[in-house]
Design an enzyme around this catalytic site. Structure first.
Site, mmCIF file in Angstrom:
data_model
loop_
_atom_site.group_PDB
_atom_site.id
_atom_site.type_symbol
_atom_site.label_atom_id
_atom_site.label_comp_id
_atom_site.label_asym_id
_atom_site.label_seq_id
_atom_site.Cartn_x
_atom_site.Cartn_y
_atom_site.Cartn_z
ATOM 1 N N HIS A 1 0.841 -1.211 0.000
ATOM 2 C CA HIS A 1 0.000 0.000 0.000
ATOM 3 C C HIS A 1 0.869 1.252 0.000
ATOM 4 O O HIS A 1 1.194 1.818 1.040
ATOM 5 C CB HIS A 1 -0.957 0.006 1.190
ATOM 6 N N HIS B 1 -9.782 0.665 -1.757
ATOM 7 C CA HIS B 1 -9.778 1.251 -0.417
ATOM 8 C C HIS B 1 -11.176 1.120 0.186
ATOM 9 O O HIS B 1 -12.171 1.293 -0.519
ATOM 10 C CB HIS B 1 -9.470 2.748 -0.467
ATOM 11 N N GLU C 1 -11.567 3.145 6.146
ATOM 12 C CA GLU C 1 -10.677 4.041 6.886
ATOM 13 C C GLU C 1 -11.458 5.293 7.291
ATOM 14 O O GLU C 1 -11.694 5.538 8.456
ATOM 15 C CB GLU C 1 -9.417 4.440 6.099
ATOM 16 N N ASP D 1 1.223 3.983 2.840
ATOM 17 C CA ASP D 1 0.200 4.798 2.189
ATOM 18 C C ASP D 1 0.821 6.000 1.459
ATOM 19 O O ASP D 1 1.076 5.926 0.270
ATOM 20 C CB ASP D 1 -0.857 5.227 3.222
ATOM 21 N N ASP D 2 1.049 7.092 2.173
ATOM 22 C CA ASP D 2 1.616 8.309 1.575
ATOM 23 C C ASP D 2 2.699 8.886 2.477
ATOM 24 O O ASP D 2 2.474 9.905 3.154
ATOM 25 C CB ASP D 2 0.510 9.364 1.385
HETATM 26 ZN ZN LIG Z 1 -4.172 4.643 0.197
#
Ligand SMILES: [Zn+2]
Length: 347
Positions: free
Chosen positions: A13, A206, A209, A287-288
């Protein structure tokens, strides 16, 4: 203490723009004469808390878009793939599935097809170096459609992804659905996911979340995922968590992302232990990292240091990432053997 950077793991991810190093974004902005929000230079990573509300997500999205706008050439795109592979390798990632929506870069390189082909070509080059023992992770690609766009755009991307589907490094191995979970109507993307499924791609949307277990159920029903991006909020409904476990849907859990976006107040609140105890297959992800300020190995550190998981369980998280990956079988078996070897080293 065993060194977590030496624990072999797969990274499932990681977003293309979100993988960038801050200095790389700054250099690209300077080269293209673009203005970046001051926070990129003054206070990084940025404060994103309260971002679970619409306004905070807006801040995240605005900074993300500013970074993405700096990527406007083939050289930029190749650099992102290469640096992600270097950074991942340094953290013990032995297999990276990088997630990209080629739509954003198409205008600068002649369309979404060349945009994806550039990413794949660099992924192949990097993976060849990895196979020769170079300091990079092999890279495969997940094509991600955006919830913000029309479902027909998602279908076009799914067909493109299907065209490049493969089961090795430098191939498209998965199809995702990203961006603000609260936007778009999940079942409307089912057609795109059917195309991806027919091509043998892993289905990795996704869900769970920013929204709770009802979004997980909707996604399971409509898109039949192999893995869920996040899915952590399944814990809010035991029946939903049971279903995730029973259907062997792996969860790409990104603790740093959850906290940075304000989904949980702090790291101990992330329900990692409950997911582990329920028997979920978990693949930790960053993720980021560009925006959240934590990378892959930091997620494993959190598991050990914040959640108090013993190395046996941390190793099981790494095994989960490997089993849930689309790495070739021989590489998966090799990695699993190396996880055992890591665990056998004295502390
Ligand atoms: Zn993501």
């Amino acid at each position: 203490m065993r060194d977590l950077t030496l624990l072999p793991k797969a990274h499932l991810h990681l977003h293309f723009t979100g993988s960038m190093r801050v200095p790389t974004v700054l250099e690209m902005a300077d080269r293209h004469g673009l203005h970046l929000p001051e926070v990129f230079r003054s206070q990084w990573p940025p404060e994103l808390t309260e971002a679970a509300d619409a306004r905070g997500w807006f801040r995240f999205q605005r900074l993300y878009d500013a970074a993405r706008a700096c990527v406007r050439s083939e050289a930029d795109m190749r650099r992102i793939v290469r640096e992600a592979a270097e950074d991942d390798h340094a953290e013990g990632s032995r297999w990276l599935e990088i997630q990209v929506d080629p739509t954003s870069y198409g205008p600068f390189v002649g369309g979404i097809t060349p945009a994806l082909e550039i990413v794949l070509d660099e992924a192949r080059a990097v993976s060849a170096e990895a196979a020769a023992g170079g300091p990079v992770s092999p890279v495969a690609v997940v094509v991600a459609a955006s919830r913000m766009r029309h479902p027909l755009d998602a279908r076009a991307l799914a067909r493109l992804a299907a065209h490049h589907a493969g089961d090795g490094p430098g191939s498209v191995v998965g199809f995702g659905l990203s961006n603000d979970e609260r936007r778009g109507v999940t079942p409307e993307f089912a057609g795109a996911f059917r195309i991806a499924h027919a091509a043998g791609l892993a289905l990795v949307p996704h869900a769970g979340e920013l929204l709770g277990p009802e979004a997980v159920v909707e996604t399971l029903d409509a898109l039949h995922p192999d893995r869920l991006g996040h899915g952590v909020r399944s814990v809010e409904d035991p029946a939903v968590l049971d279903r995730v476990v029973e259907q062997q849907v792996a969860l790409e859990v990104c603790p740093g992302s959850n906290v940075a976006l304000g989904v949980y107040d702090d790291a101990p609140q992330v329900p990692l232990r409950r997911l582990v105890d329920a028997g979920a297959t978990i693949a930790l992800g960053a993720d980021d990292p560009l925006l959240f300020g934590s990378r892959l190995v930091d997620q494993y550190r959190t598991a050990r240091d914040v959640h108090g998981l013993p190395d046996e369980t941390v190793a099981e998280l790494a095994r989960g990432s490997i089993r849930a990956s689309r790495a070739p079988r021989t590489l998966r078996e090799q990695m699993l053997g190396e996880v055992d070897a890591w665990l056998a080293t004295p502390t």
